[in-house]
Every structure is written in structure tokens, then in C-alpha cells.
Write a protein that holds these residues in place. Structure first.
Motif, PDB file in Angstrom:
ATOM      1  N   GLN A 164      32.363  49.275  29.306  1.00 40.65           N
ATOM      2  CA  GLN A 164      33.497  48.525  28.978  1.00 40.65           C
ATOM      3  C   GLN A 164      33.611  47.271  29.420  1.00 40.65           C
ATOM      4  O   GLN A 164      32.923  46.831  30.513  1.00 40.65           O
ATOM      5  N   VAL A 165      34.164  46.359  28.608  1.00 39.29           N
ATOM      6  CA  VAL A 165      34.427  44.985  28.969  1.00 39.29           C
ATOM      7  C   VAL A 165      35.168  44.784  30.083  1.00 39.29           C
ATOM      8  O   VAL A 165      36.223  45.558  30.141  1.00 39.29           O
ATOM      9  N   VAL A 166      34.894  44.145  31.211  1.00 37.58           N
ATOM     10  CA  VAL A 166      35.720  44.060  32.313  1.00 37.58           C
ATOM     11  C   VAL A 166      36.824  43.147  32.130  1.00 37.58           C
ATOM     12  O   VAL A 166      36.621  41.970  31.802  1.00 37.58           O
ATOM     13  N   ARG A 167      38.117  43.505  32.221  1.00 37.90           N
ATOM     14  CA  ARG A 167      39.071  42.740  31.928  1.00 37.90           C
ATOM     15  C   ARG A 167      39.920  42.400  33.193  1.00 37.90           C
ATOM     16  O   ARG A 167      41.014  41.682  33.262  1.00 37.90           O
ATOM     17  N   ALA A 168      39.634  43.376  34.240  1.00 33.78           N
ATOM     18  CA  ALA A 168      40.251  42.922  35.789  1.00 33.78           C
ATOM     19  C   ALA A 168      39.156  43.126  36.573  1.00 33.78           C
ATOM     20  O   ALA A 168      38.612  44.092  36.733  1.00 33.78           O
ATOM     21  N   TRP A 169      39.153  42.257  37.601  1.00 34.40           N
ATOM     22  CA  TRP A 169      38.211  42.124  38.721  1.00 34.40           C
ATOM     23  C   TRP A 169      38.424  43.544  39.499  1.00 34.40           C
ATOM     24  O   TRP A 169      39.585  43.592  40.162  1.00 34.40           O
ATOM     25  N   PRO A 170      37.386  44.510  39.824  1.00 34.15           N
ATOM     26  CA  PRO A 170      37.620  45.543  40.217  1.00 34.15           C
ATOM     27  C   PRO A 170      38.185  45.533  41.880  1.00 34.15           C
ATOM     28  O   PRO A 170      39.080  46.462  42.157  1.00 34.15           O
ATOM     29  N   ASP A 171      37.796  44.597  42.572  1.00 30.22           N
ATOM     30  CA  ASP A 171      38.075  44.301  44.024  1.00 30.22           C
ATOM     31  C   ASP A 171      39.583  43.915  44.111  1.00 30.22           C
ATOM     32  O   ASP A 171      40.218  44.267  45.190  1.00 30.22           O
ATOM     33  N   THR A 172      40.044  43.041  43.235  1.00 32.50           N
ATOM     34  CA  THR A 172      41.244  42.401  43.258  1.00 32.50           C
ATOM     35  C   THR A 172      42.357  42.866  42.501  1.00 32.50           C
ATOM     36  O   THR A 172      43.603  42.536  42.591  1.00 32.50           O
ATOM     37  N   GLY A 173      41.915  43.249  41.122  1.00 33.20           N
ATOM     38  CA  GLY A 173      42.635  43.412  40.006  1.00 33.20           C
ATOM     39  C   GLY A 173      43.193  41.988  39.163  1.00 33.20           C
ATOM     40  O   GLY A 173      43.947  41.830  38.319  1.00 33.20           O
ATOM     41  N   ASP A 174      42.427  41.068  39.743  1.00 30.05           N
ATOM     42  CA  ASP A 174      42.670  39.576  39.007  1.00 30.05           C
ATOM     43  C   ASP A 174      42.197  39.801  37.506  1.00 30.05           C
ATOM     44  O   ASP A 174      41.043  40.437  37.662  1.00 30.05           O
TER      45      ASP A 174
END
Length: 533
Positions: free
Chosen positions: A157-167
Motif C-alpha cells: 500500500q502507498v504510505v500515507r502516515a510515517w510508521p515511526d511517528t504517525g506524521d
């Protein structure tokens, strides 16, 4: 190319004692030639470079390749076959994101592993096939066949939130990342018959005219490439663009790639595919002109205007400790030499790149050993041993006034711009220099013994080597080590070793066809005033 590198550092704003290994030596490779690295760069006075036989050198490089390949395979998601952006130093924890560049560097690393006997032919074809199948399933910009910048390698899936921070992550189509993937697809199409059709289909739909701004250099009569585009309007600066004249609006970056940095790969790919005029190559700046209008640049160049195939070119050079050279944007090794992994620039442009590349290597050695006196050299964007990811380089080798620096303290120089901007005093000393091993591997072609010596001393002096080869970076005064393996940096190492040990295999796979036919004629035109002291 990586999320944490500020965009401005990758572009013009609107204007890399012989070490014994612990892993078993790799199996013999019938097709591999003797390593073809030279010691062409004169050693600075404080260098005590080793001189090794071709056989010893080959054995060490093969061991490095075997260990580096282990890190590349550890990055691969077992469910999809795609590599992650990085893996922990113990090879146990993979990142939850990947990019088109990561897929590209893994594909050519697989070809290198095949050439070196680290992966069998069937195994390599199967690995390549899994990547191509995954690429075929990824959501992408259907109008151009181009990929977004970040995906989850497990779910695709396209990443829409950075996994480490949720940004939040706004989907972005990066010209550089798509270019490195196109490079690898071109190689696969040539080198892996079993997967040629799949690779060719993915490559043929990629339209790099989506990045081409034909009006970017009206003074020269050609265009430049953008950094990429957002399908949806982002915060901050962007420009509405009707890409490829399809009537579809996207939002392009406000900057254009114009420096002779690693971003030139976008131009090379687009030219090789026949999608932009070959003369676009002459629109890239060697340096900015020597007038005060450009007085913000790092230093005042020496040079003159010339016309090549109807395009006006300012053939300028910078100076550093008696050397002359065409700079990159920030002054790092990967900017200077990553494209050279796949394009034989020093052969096709013997009087330009053939002069320039050895000077960049010599200047990095000079800075690390004699100017900053770190005892080591090789400065390029990498993991920061203090945490995160950061750009490193040799400040005077770049066009940016705030160019990449070689230490944690960001010790910079400012030689001024003639009467337009006064020079600042030279630094009294440098701080905690950060050296990345991939820079030494990129330098193998031009300073083979010195690169091996530098790597051996890094390994002997620090806890810098693990189960997947050299860790990403070492802060040489504090002794801190960034104990991770990055797909980009390990991929550069595998590329350099594949070329060195297998008769420039990666270059051959990329350049047969359009690249040689269209790129070689323009690279061979110029004569740069690049020279060592």
C-alpha cells in the motif's frame, strides 16, 4: 531521495592494512574478470596506502560482496519480495517503508550477486520476478506509469502516515526515485531473459516527460527536470503543471534539477528512452556563471561560455587546494559518482568526466586526511551516528553556499565570490567527522588501494562491521557507529563491487541500446578544465 533529506539539498532552488573477513569466501565465478580498480589518484602526503596483489584485492572485495549481499537479502519482505528501506545491524528488524529506488538497488544488487556467484541464475531470476510482480501490483500514477515515493513492502500500500511517528505522508512522484527504478528495469530487460518481458512492460509505460520543463533554461535554449510532482496540491511551494499535455493538472516542485549531481540520472534516463532531446544534457549547469547575479553560490568559478549543438553552456570550474573541478550540488561522493555506476562517464566523456571524477576522489581524500585531519575519508549522505539521517560531504566540492559538511558540528567554509561576497576565515579545526563506507566503494575505480586501505582502517579502528558488511556510518572522533544497513547505500556497494569484479557488468546491462546511442554523443563533446594540482 530519502524522506529525511531536505528537498533543497537535492536540487537547485528555482534556479564513497587489508582486512581479513570472518565470512567464508564466495564461490568462484567463471564469468568474473580480475578486479579492474586502479590507483590513479596521487596519494596525499599523509596517506600510507597499501599495495595489494590483484588476487588479494579480489578476495577481499568478494568477501565484502558476500556480506553486503546478506544485508540486501535480509531487507526483503518474505511475503512480497520487495526490499525495505533499511534493516537493523543484526539483520532482524526491517523498516516498514520502501521506495522505487530501494527496489532498483535491490534488482541490480541481485544481478551483481548472480555475476559473482552469490546467487544462482534461477534464484536470481526468481528474486527479480517477485520484485516485478510486486511492482505490477503497486498503486501508481496510471497516466504516466510512474511510482509514488513510499510504499509498505509488506502490504504494497502507498504510505500515507510515517510508521515511526504517525506524521502524514502526502503521495509524491519523485523524478530521481523513478529514474533509479528505470535504470534497474533496463538492466533486467537486458540481463534476465526470463523476466525481460515483464521488465520491458513496466519500463515502457514510464513517461519522464512528466518531469520535463522545456522553458526552464530559456537563456540556453533547453529545459530542466523538476524534482517531481504531487497529484494533490501540497502545503508550501508548488506549481500547477499540465504534465505531458494530457489535460491533467498535477503540482510540480518549484525547483528544477540543474546541478551535475546524482540527479543527472533523471536526464540520462529520459534521454536514453528518447523522451527528451539529447541536447537537454547541455542545459545542466557545470557551475553558475561568474557574475554577481549568482553571487550567492559557494564560490566564484573560472570558465567561459561555449555553444554545443546550439545550446549555450557556461563551462565553469571551482577550486579547492590547488585542484579544479566541476562541482556537485552539496559536495558528496554519491552525488559525484552514483550515476557513474551505470553510465561509463569517464569513457564516454574522457575530457570532461574522465578528468573530473578522479579529482573529486582526490579532494575527498585530501579533506579527510590533510585538511580536517580525521585520519579517514569518504563523505556522503548516510545515517547519522547521533541519530536520524543526514547529508555529509566536502563543502567546497558543492555549488550550494550551505553545502554538505563532513562533521557533526557542520563546520563549513566560505571562500566568497570575488568582489560580490567577501570570503570568511577558514575553520580553525573540524569536529566529529562522519565517514560512510559506501563512499570508499564508489571510489574504487579511481583510487583502489587507497579505498581498500581506508575501509580496512575503518574496520580495524571501530566496531564498524557486522553480519551484513560495513555498517552505514562512523563518527571517527567519538567512535559512534550507525549500526544499520540502508538499501540505497548497500546497493551502491553491490553496484561498485559488481562492476569491479565482473567487468563492468551493470554498466553493460544499462547502456546497451538507447543509452549508448543517445547519451554517448553528448557526453563526449566537452573539455572541462578539471585537474589535480
Amino acid at each position: 531521495m530519502r524522506k529525511t533529506v531536505p528537498a533543497r539539498t537535492l536540487a537547485l532552488a528555482c534556479a564513497l592494512a587489508l582486512a581479513a573477513g570472518t565470512a567464508p569466501a564466495a564461490a568462484a565465478t567463471p564469468a568474473a574478470s580480475a578486479v579492474s580498480v586502479a590507483s590513479a589518484v596521487s596519494a596525499p602526503s599523509s596517506v600510507s596506502a597499501v599495495s595489494v596483489s590483484a588476487g588479494s584485492r579480489t578476495a577481499v572485495l568478494r568477501r565484502y560482496a558476500a556480506d553486503t549481499w546478506r544485508s540486501m537479502t535480509a531487507m526483503v519482505d518474505p511475503g512480497t519480495g520487495l526490499p525495505a528501506d533499511k534493516v537493523s545491524g543484526d539483520l532482524s528488524v526491517r523498516a516498514k517503508v520502501t521506495s522505487p529506488t530501494n527496489a532498483g538497488t535491490y534488482l541490480w544488487s541481485t544481478l551483481s550477486a548472480r555475476e559473482l556467484g552469490l546467487a544462482g541464475r534461477r534464484q536470481a531470476a526468481a528474486r527479480v520476478g517477485r520484485v516485478l510482480d510486486a511492482l505490477g501490483r503497486l498503486d501508481h500514477d496510471a497516466a504516466t506509469g510512474l511510482y509514488y515515493n513510499w510504499y509498505d513492502p509488506a502490504t504494497l500500500q502507498v504510505v500515507r502516515a510515517w510508521p515511526d511517528t504517525g506524521d502524514p505522508v502526502r503521495p509524491f512522484v519523485s523524478s530521481v526515485d523513478n529514474a533509479w527504478l528505470a535504470v534497474a528495469l533496463t538492466m533486467v530487460r537486458d540481463a534476465v531473459p526470463e523476466q525481460a518481458a515483464k521488465a520491458g512492460a513496466l519500463l515502457s509505460r514510464m513517461d519522464f516527460t512528466a518531469f520535463y520543463d522545456p522553458e526552464a533554461r530559456p537563456d540556453a535554449g533547453t529545459g530542466l527536470m523538476t524534482g517531481g510532482y504531487w497529484p494533490e496540491k501540497p502545503d508550501g511551494c508548488s506549481q500547477e503543471t499540465d504534465y505531458a499535455h494530457t489535460g491533467t493538472t498535477v503540482y510540480s516542485t518549484c525547483h528544477r534539477y540543474g546541478a551535475m549531481s546524482e540527479t543527472r540520472i533523471v536526464s540520462y534516463v529520459a534521454i536514453a528512452l528518447g523522451q527528451v532531446p539529447a541536447t537537454h544534457y547541455f542545459g545542466l549547469w557545470r557551475t553558475f556563471p561568474d557574475t554577481c547575479d549568482w553571487g550567492w553560490a559557494d564560490q566564484r568559478p573560472q570558465g567561459a561560455w561555449r555553444t554545443h549543438q546550439g545550446i549555450k553552456v557556461f563551462e565553469g570550474t571551482y577550486g579547492y587546494r590547488g585542484m579544479r573541478y566541476v562541482p556537485t550540488w552539496g559536495g558528496s561522493m554519491f552525488e559525484a559518482l552514483m550515476a557513474n555506476l551505470v553510465v561509463p562517464e569517464e569513457r564516454w566523456g574522457a575530457r570532461s568526466w574522465g578528468r573530473n571524477h578522479p579529482v573529486h576522489v582526490a579532494a575527498q581524500i585530501e579533506h579527510g586526511l590533510n585538511e580536517a585531519k580525521y585520519g579517514y575519508w569518504g563523505f556522503s549522505p548516510s545515517d547519522d551516528p547521533a541519530g536520524g539521517y543526514r547529508e555529509y560531504g566536502v563543502d567546497p566540492l558543492g555549488m550550494d553556499t550551505d553545502g554538505y559538511t563532513s562533521d557533526e558540528e557542520r563546520t563549513s567554509t566560505d571562500p566568497g565570490f570575488g568582489d560580490c561576497r567577501p570570503a570568511k576565515p577558514e575553520p580553525g579545526d573540524y569536529g566529529d567527522g562522519v565517514v560512510t563506507p559506501h563512499a570508499s566503494f564508489l571510489a574504487l575505480r579511481y583510487a583502489g588501494d587507497k579505498a581498500l586501505d581506508n575501509l580496512a582502517r575503518l574496520r580495524a579502528g571501530f566496531d564498524s562491521y557486522g553480519p551484513g558488511g560495513f555498517y552505514d556510518a562512523v563518527a571517527v572522533r567519538s567512535g559512534r557507529v550507525a549500526k544499520e544497513y540502508l538499501a540505497l547505500d548497500q546497493g551502491m556497494i553491490m553496484g561498485a563491487l559488481g562492476n569491479a569484479l565482473a567487468d563492468d557488468a551493470l554498466r553493460r546491462y544499462f547502456t546497451r541500446g538507447g543509452a549508448e546511442r543517445r547519451l554517448k554523443p553528448v557526453l563526449g563533446v566537452e573539455e572541462w578544465d578539471a585537474r589535480m594540482r
